[in-house]
Design an enzyme around this catalytic site. Sequence first.
Site, PDB file in Angstrom:
ATOM      1  N   ASN A   9      -6.409   7.575  -6.111  1.00 53.37           N
ATOM      2  CA  ASN A   9      -6.095   6.078  -6.046  1.00 53.37           C
ATOM      3  C   ASN A   9      -5.615   5.753  -4.905  1.00 53.37           C
ATOM      4  O   ASN A   9      -4.451   6.453  -4.501  1.00 53.37           O
ATOM      5  CB  ASN A   9      -4.925   5.784  -7.202  1.00 53.37           C
ATOM      6  CG  ASN A   9      -4.606   4.524  -7.261  1.00 53.37           C
ATOM      7  OD1 ASN A   9      -5.166   3.631  -6.478  1.00 53.37           O
ATOM      8  ND2 ASN A   9      -3.246   4.288  -8.140  1.00 53.37           N
ATOM      9  N   LYS A  11      -4.418   2.975  -3.534  1.00 54.21           N
ATOM     10  CA  LYS A  11      -3.804   2.130  -3.480  1.00 54.21           C
ATOM     11  C   LYS A  11      -3.983   1.125  -2.363  1.00 54.21           C
ATOM     12  O   LYS A  11      -5.218   0.884  -1.842  1.00 54.21           O
ATOM     13  CB  LYS A  11      -2.219   2.582  -3.311  1.00 54.21           C
ATOM     14  CG  LYS A  11      -1.976   3.566  -4.496  1.00 54.21           C
ATOM     15  CD  LYS A  11      -0.656   4.039  -4.497  1.00 54.21           C
ATOM     16  CE  LYS A  11      -0.210   5.002  -5.744  1.00 54.21           C
ATOM     17  NZ  LYS A  11       0.710   5.615  -6.069  1.00 54.21           N
ATOM     18  N   HIS A  94      -1.248   0.582 -14.005  1.00 53.21           N
ATOM     19  CA  HIS A  94      -0.897   1.604 -13.172  1.00 53.21           C
ATOM     20  C   HIS A  94       0.720   0.998 -13.208  1.00 53.21           C
ATOM     21  O   HIS A  94       1.149  -0.254 -13.086  1.00 53.21           O
ATOM     22  CB  HIS A  94      -1.111   1.413 -11.621  1.00 53.21           C
ATOM     23  CG  HIS A  94      -0.759   2.546 -10.838  1.00 53.21           C
ATOM     24  ND1 HIS A  94       0.547   2.559 -10.305  1.00 53.21           N
ATOM     25  CD2 HIS A  94      -1.346   3.708 -10.624  1.00 53.21           C
ATOM     26  CE1 HIS A  94       0.785   3.447  -9.533  1.00 53.21           C
ATOM     27  NE2 HIS A  94      -0.287   4.345  -9.841  1.00 53.21           N
ATOM     28  N   GLU A  96       2.632   0.685 -10.790  1.00 54.65           N
ATOM     29  CA  GLU A  96       3.203  -0.536  -9.851  1.00 54.65           C
ATOM     30  C   GLU A  96       2.439  -1.793 -10.175  1.00 54.65           C
ATOM     31  O   GLU A  96       3.223  -2.799  -9.759  1.00 54.65           O
ATOM     32  CB  GLU A  96       2.168   0.023  -8.118  1.00 54.65           C
ATOM     33  CG  GLU A  96       2.921   1.290  -7.823  1.00 54.65           C
ATOM     34  CD  GLU A  96       2.143   2.189  -7.064  1.00 54.65           C
ATOM     35  OE1 GLU A  96       1.116   1.729  -6.675  1.00 54.65           O
ATOM     36  OE2 GLU A  96       2.529   3.413  -6.961  1.00 54.65           O
ATOM     37  N   GLU A 166       1.497   9.173 -15.958  1.00 52.34           N
ATOM     38  CA  GLU A 166       2.258   9.244 -14.639  1.00 52.34           C
ATOM     39  C   GLU A 166       3.657   8.741 -14.788  1.00 52.34           C
ATOM     40  O   GLU A 166       3.902   7.485 -14.818  1.00 52.34           O
ATOM     41  CB  GLU A 166       1.497   7.947 -13.883  1.00 52.34           C
ATOM     42  CG  GLU A 166       0.052   8.221 -13.543  1.00 52.34           C
ATOM     43  CD  GLU A 166      -0.440   7.640 -12.100  1.00 52.34           C
ATOM     44  OE1 GLU A 166      -0.899   8.100 -11.138  1.00 52.34           O
ATOM     45  OE2 GLU A 166      -0.339   6.480 -12.115  1.00 52.34           O
ATOM     46  N   GLY A 172       4.917   9.244  -5.696  1.00 46.14           N
ATOM     47  CA  GLY A 172       5.406   9.069  -4.269  1.00 46.14           C
ATOM     48  C   GLY A 172       6.591   9.645  -3.894  1.00 46.14           C
ATOM     49  O   GLY A 172       7.105   9.354  -2.840  1.00 46.14           O
ATOM     50  N   SER A 212       2.867  12.817  -7.813  1.00 38.48           N
ATOM     51  CA  SER A 212       2.872  14.013  -6.592  1.00 38.48           C
ATOM     52  C   SER A 212       2.111  15.119  -6.733  1.00 38.48           C
ATOM     53  O   SER A 212       2.366  16.232  -6.536  1.00 38.48           O
ATOM     54  CB  SER A 212       4.571  14.470  -6.460  1.00 38.48           C
ATOM     55  OG  SER A 212       5.122  13.055  -5.935  1.00 38.48           O
ATOM     56  N   GLY A 234      -0.946   9.812  -2.721  1.00 41.62           N
ATOM     57  CA  GLY A 234      -0.994  10.278  -1.430  1.00 41.62           C
ATOM     58  C   GLY A 234      -2.169  11.174  -0.828  1.00 41.62           C
ATOM     59  O   GLY A 234      -2.526  11.215   0.061  1.00 41.62           O
TER      60      GLY A 234
HETATM   61  O1  LIG Z   1       0.561   6.734  -8.330  1.00 40.00           O
HETATM   62  C1  LIG Z   1      -0.146   7.891  -8.327  1.00 40.00           C
HETATM   63  C2  LIG Z   1      -1.526   7.812  -8.743  1.00 40.00           C
HETATM   64  O2  LIG Z   1      -2.004   6.868  -9.254  1.00 40.00           O
HETATM   65  C3  LIG Z   1       0.435   9.012  -7.838  1.00 40.00           C
HETATM   66  O3  LIG Z   1       0.898   8.878  -6.434  1.00 40.00           O
HETATM   67  P1  LIG Z   1       1.294  10.164  -5.684  1.00 40.00           P
HETATM   68  O4  LIG Z   1       0.464  11.129  -5.858  1.00 40.00           O
HETATM   69  O5  LIG Z   1       1.304   9.683  -4.079  1.00 40.00           O
HETATM   70  O6  LIG Z   1       2.559  10.636  -6.260  1.00 40.00           O
END
Ligand SMILES: O=C(CO)COP(=O)(O)O
Length: 249
Positions: A9, A11, A94, A96, A166, A172, A212, A234
């Site tokens: 992803n 983002k 998600h 976010e 998640e 993150g 992560s 990330g």
């Molecule tokens: O939100 C995520 C994937 O959708 C996970 O993000 P990270 O791997 O950066 O923690």
Amino acid sequence: MRKHIVAGNWKMNNDLAMTESLITELKNQSQTSNAEVMIAPTFTNLWHAFEALRSSNVEVIAQNMHFAESGAYTGEISAEMLKSVGVQTVILGHSERRAYFNETDELLAKKVDAALKSNMRVIFCFGEELADRKAGNHETIVGNQIKNGLFHLEAEAFKNIVLAYEPVWAIGTGETASPEQAQEMHAFIRETLANKYGQETANSVSILYGGSVKPNNAKEIFSKPDVDGGLIGGAALNAEDFYTIVNAF
Ligand SMILES: O=C(CO)COP(=O)(O)O
């Protein structure tokens, strides 16, 4: 057999030039893998990514969509628009989107319906916040997110649903759920599905972990029996790191 899936992803990262160069690097890495591989670039880069990866084994997927087919929804994108640029799978729910764009369970249920109606596959995300985990409410929260978002569906619909757990506190932050915490929650999710739809359906649904996941912890997390893959943030922005994670299966 459940599918193993590793989805990146991206983002709100990577403009067109960066998308081009990351895809070139991904193609250099790309070999046969034991997992389905997906990347989710931003809307503006979907068509380019689809064209560039046409003959590869990397599927290009979307990060979000609207529930309506078309109409006066300024700034939004429909399932059919995604399909017209080659996208067959969409991430919905998600954390976010839930946190910063006020996406509720009710809205997400409508988005899920719209995606399935357009014969798209859905990666449905959910997860508890740190306060919920500390209070010991994580299973209740996750159970409700799944029920409210998906339990209006028939069992048949789960052929096109992938789940992604998640935990918000692990996204993150560099802090992952331990492999044991992930397994415990994934087993709970599968049991929740089995209670509603039966064990056969529950066993057929892939449940991804996100939060992560990095090259140095993917193998251990993916070794757990109910963890069928990963949703990677990330670490998906670096081709070598991403493929180290893909190849952890
Ligand atoms: O939100 C995520 C994937 O959708 C996970 O993000 P990270 O791997 O950066 O923690």
